[in-house]
Design a protein around this motif. Structure first.
Motif, mmCIF file in Angstrom:
data_model
loop_
_atom_site.group_PDB
_atom_site.id
_atom_site.type_symbol
_atom_site.label_atom_id
_atom_site.label_comp_id
_atom_site.label_asym_id
_atom_site.label_seq_id
_atom_site.Cartn_x
_atom_site.Cartn_y
_atom_site.Cartn_z
ATOM 1 N N THR A 58 54.029 -8.147 51.161
ATOM 2 C CA THR A 58 54.105 -9.311 50.308
ATOM 3 C C THR A 58 53.098 -9.241 49.325
ATOM 4 O O THR A 58 53.304 -9.666 48.059
ATOM 5 C CB THR A 58 53.307 -10.396 51.401
ATOM 6 N N LEU A 59 52.093 -8.474 49.358
ATOM 7 C CA LEU A 59 50.986 -8.373 48.190
ATOM 8 C C LEU A 59 51.924 -7.488 47.000
ATOM 9 O O LEU A 59 51.879 -7.731 45.894
ATOM 10 C CB LEU A 59 50.128 -7.499 48.643
ATOM 11 N N LEU A 60 52.505 -6.533 47.315
ATOM 12 C CA LEU A 60 53.442 -5.599 46.300
ATOM 13 C C LEU A 60 54.658 -6.407 45.826
ATOM 14 O O LEU A 60 54.868 -6.273 44.428
ATOM 15 C CB LEU A 60 53.739 -4.349 46.997
ATOM 16 N N GLY A 61 55.011 -7.108 46.631
ATOM 17 C CA GLY A 61 56.294 -8.010 46.275
ATOM 18 C C GLY A 61 55.567 -9.250 45.200
ATOM 19 O O GLY A 61 56.145 -9.562 44.330
ATOM 20 N N GLY A 62 54.352 -9.745 45.415
ATOM 21 C CA GLY A 62 53.943 -10.770 44.527
ATOM 22 C C GLY A 62 53.486 -10.071 43.379
ATOM 23 O O GLY A 62 53.955 -10.694 42.115
ATOM 24 N N LEU A 63 52.903 -8.887 43.448
ATOM 25 C CA LEU A 63 52.541 -8.108 41.988
ATOM 26 C C LEU A 63 53.853 -7.784 41.196
ATOM 27 O O LEU A 63 53.807 -7.776 40.145
ATOM 28 C CB LEU A 63 51.760 -7.109 42.365
ATOM 29 N N GLY A 64 54.942 -7.309 41.948
ATOM 30 C CA GLY A 64 55.950 -6.938 41.239
ATOM 31 C C GLY A 64 56.905 -8.082 40.650
ATOM 32 O O GLY A 64 57.300 -7.853 39.450
ATOM 33 N N ALA A 65 56.715 -9.234 41.487
ATOM 34 C CA ALA A 65 57.598 -10.380 40.750
ATOM 35 C C ALA A 65 56.804 -10.921 39.491
ATOM 36 O O ALA A 65 57.333 -11.082 38.470
ATOM 37 C CB ALA A 65 57.642 -11.565 41.729
ATOM 38 N N TYR A 66 55.395 -10.636 39.459
ATOM 39 C CA TYR A 66 54.718 -10.936 38.398
ATOM 40 C C TYR A 66 54.950 -10.272 36.966
ATOM 41 O O TYR A 66 55.016 -10.564 36.022
ATOM 42 C CB TYR A 66 53.377 -11.176 38.650
ATOM 43 N N GLY A 67 55.150 -8.784 37.455
ATOM 44 C CA GLY A 67 55.234 -7.738 36.446
ATOM 45 C C GLY A 67 56.664 -7.892 36.120
ATOM 46 O O GLY A 67 56.831 -8.039 34.679
ATOM 47 N N ARG A 68 57.628 -8.375 36.831
ATOM 48 C CA ARG A 68 59.114 -8.623 36.138
ATOM 49 C C ARG A 68 59.052 -9.902 35.377
ATOM 50 O O ARG A 68 59.785 -9.784 34.286
ATOM 51 C CB ARG A 68 60.087 -8.750 37.387
ATOM 52 N N LEU A 69 58.177 -10.828 35.706
ATOM 53 C CA LEU A 69 58.401 -12.076 34.940
ATOM 54 C C LEU A 69 57.517 -12.371 33.861
ATOM 55 O O LEU A 69 57.603 -12.801 32.850
ATOM 56 C CB LEU A 69 58.206 -13.350 35.942
ATOM 57 N N GLY A 70 56.084 -11.826 34.103
ATOM 58 C CA GLY A 70 55.043 -11.864 33.043
ATOM 59 C C GLY A 70 54.208 -10.520 32.715
ATOM 60 O O GLY A 70 53.246 -10.696 32.013
ATOM 61 N N GLY A 71 54.838 -9.511 32.963
ATOM 62 C CA GLY A 71 54.044 -8.256 32.769
ATOM 63 C C GLY A 71 54.365 -7.550 31.338
ATOM 64 O O GLY A 71 53.998 -6.482 31.253
ATOM 65 N N GLY A 72 55.291 -8.465 30.590
ATOM 66 C CA GLY A 72 55.811 -7.778 29.154
ATOM 67 C C GLY A 72 56.816 -6.757 29.518
ATOM 68 O O GLY A 72 57.395 -6.727 30.841
#
Length: 230
Positions: A30-44
């Motif tokens: 869940t932690l990695l999925g949340g970070l990954g989704a943030y990276g895809r959407l708002g991580g540049g």
């Protein structure tokens, strides 16, 4: 049946290990999925590229290969670093830790796409309206984004957990004393493998039934709350 009764306590201990492995792996995923989704959407562009590589590679490798790489490769890496620093080598990676890290890492890739897809279902106009009203990022996340994200992600999240639970059985190959590992050893020792693996099958069916019931209850509650809010 007598053999099962004789090994009831070790099997129960193995069942606790299996449940603990599943829950901790889900938390990491869940932690990695949340970070990954943030990276895809708002991580540049660079963040999105890194997450894309992560999800593509992980979803293309069998679970067993990842577990073996983490277990044996992790031990070798730590011991190599220890030797380079002049420390004593001989570090042993716990099968439980290796299994948790491996499964969490694997299913974090799947949850990345689950969370990203759920976020994409939120109408952009709602977020823009909340920003126009002066909502700061934290209140906006808690009151607008997160409730809808959870509601949209729950079905996929539940499916990922069902598959994750079954993947815990693979960790027995690196020596974890979970339900499958203990049943395998006990079945061989008394020459009754069928009875023990039937017990394992029933345990996993019970575990998946319980998790399905919990997630379906959560889905109904969030759907009802969303309908009332409208």
């Amino acid at each position: 049946m007598e053999a099962l009764i004789a090994y009831a306590r070790p099997l129960a201990q193995g069942a606790v290990v299996t449940v603990g492995l599943a829950v901790l792996s889900l938390a990491l995923a869940t932690l990695l999925g949340g970070l990954g989704a943030y990276g895809r959407l708002g991580g540049g562009r660079f963040g999105a590229w890194l997450v894309f590589i992560y999800t593509t590679i992980v979803r293309g490798i069998p679970d067993l290969v990842v577990i073996l790489l983490v277990y044996f490769g992790g031990q070798r890496l730590v011991n190599t670093l220890a030797a380079a620093l002049g420390a004593e080598a001989g570090f042993q990676v716990s099968p439980f830790v290796a299994g948790t890290v491996s499964i969490g890492f694997i299913y974090g890739a799947y949850l990345t796409e689950t969370f990203r897809g759920a976020y994409m279902t939120i109408p952009r106009g709602q977020i823009e309206a909340a920003q126009a009203l002066g909502l700061r990022p934290a209140p906006l996340l808690l009151t607008v984004t997160l409730p809808q994200l959870v509601r949209a992600a729950l079905p996929g999240y539940a499916n990922v957990f069902q598959v994750l639970v079954k993947s815990t059985a693979v960790v027995s190959v690196i020596g974890l004393a979970d339900m499958v590992g203990i049943a395998n050893s006990a079945g061989k020792s008394v020459r009754e493998p069928f009875a023990f693996f039937v017990a394992v099958m029933l345990f996993y069916l019970l575990l998946t039934w319980a998790s399905t019931t919990i997630f379906e209850t959560l889905e109904r509650r969030y759907a009802r709350g969303f309908a009332n809010a409208r």
